[in-house]
Design a protein around this motif. Structure first.
Motif, mmCIF file in Angstrom:
data_model
loop_
_atom_site.group_PDB
_atom_site.id
_atom_site.type_symbol
_atom_site.label_atom_id
_atom_site.label_comp_id
_atom_site.label_asym_id
_atom_site.label_seq_id
_atom_site.Cartn_x
_atom_site.Cartn_y
_atom_site.Cartn_z
ATOM 1 N N THR A 101 0.884 -1.179 0.063
ATOM 2 C CA THR A 101 -0.085 -0.076 0.035
ATOM 3 C C THR A 101 0.886 1.157 -0.075
ATOM 4 N N ASP A 102 0.333 2.482 0.547
ATOM 5 C CA ASP A 102 1.032 3.567 0.237
ATOM 6 C C ASP A 102 1.262 4.217 1.819
ATOM 7 N N ALA A 105 -1.872 5.187 3.790
ATOM 8 C CA ALA A 105 -2.786 4.145 4.322
ATOM 9 C C ALA A 105 -2.140 3.311 5.451
ATOM 10 N N ASP A 108 -2.944 5.591 8.227
ATOM 11 C CA ASP A 108 -4.429 5.652 8.635
ATOM 12 C C ASP A 108 -4.751 4.186 9.396
ATOM 13 N N ARG A 109 -4.045 3.256 9.055
ATOM 14 C CA ARG A 109 -4.315 1.855 9.731
ATOM 15 C C ARG A 109 -3.817 2.018 11.172
#
Length: 204
Positions: A101-102, A105, A108-109
């Motif tokens: 992912t980037d 992300a 955010d997780r």
């Protein structure tokens, strides 16, 4: 779960997984507080719980064998510690690559995850935090850094952790915090203790 004697006044509970460790940790702390169990120390590990300072290990083992711990998340709510975090760790791109992912992300997780202190070790005040799914486990660095700054928020294997003091380390750095995590004058000295829920919130 299997119970084994350790020395003359200790017992070791071999558990199946970290969830069972937390369930037994909570149950044994509850039983000690209610006077049903005498133990000087109850120390969870990755897949074990050590009871030390047990006056009669054989009798204690027989009692424990008849107990059934509640689920790790049942019962009274545990304390939640909100850790103000700046997400600027130099290994964020490496974590993003492992997670396919980037960087936004990944951040955010981490913001959305409710972590829990599984056990403490490595250094005074260093808590191993669970909460990420197994598929997001990341490898340690092949060559550890000679110095990781105090307050560094990092990932390794299935765990997250926060370095309470500057030390060598091979975990992947994702952020940092100014929250003090270990003070010998405090009671308890460690800010994060087993069972504590942890949130990595944005620093103001």
């Amino acid at each position: 779960m299997r119970i084994r004697p350790v020395g003359t006044h200790a017992l070791l509970l071999d558990c199946d997984d970290p969830e069972q460790v937390e369930a037994w940790r909570a149950e044994l702390w509850h039983r000690r507080a209610s006077g049903e169990l005498t133990a000087t120390e109850i120390v969870p590990g990755a897949v074990t719980v050590l009871l030390d300072g047990v006056p009669d290990p054989e009798a204690a083992a027989a009692r424990i064998a008849g107990w059934r711990p509640r689920a790790a998340d049942s019962g009274a709510a545990t304390e939640e510690v909100r850790v103000p975090t700046v997400y600027d760790g130099e290994d964020l791109p490496r974590v993003a690559a492992h997670w396919d992912t980037d960087v936004p992300a990944v951040v955010d997780r981490l913001r959305r995850t409710e972590f829990r202190v599984a056990f403490c070790g490595f250094a005074p005040g260093f808590a191993y935090l669970t909460g990420l799914p197994p598929e997001l486990a990341v490898p340690r660095l092949a060559t550890p850094r000679t110095r990781v700054p105090a307050g560094s928020v990092a990932l390794a294997g299935p765990y997250a952790g926060i370095y309470p003091a500057a030390s060598p380390g091979g975990w992947l750095l994702v952020g940092r915090t100014d929250l003090p995590l270990f003070d010998v004058r405090a009671d308890p000295p460690a800010r994060l203790t087993p069972g504590t829920r942890v949130r990595l919130v944005d620093a103001p």
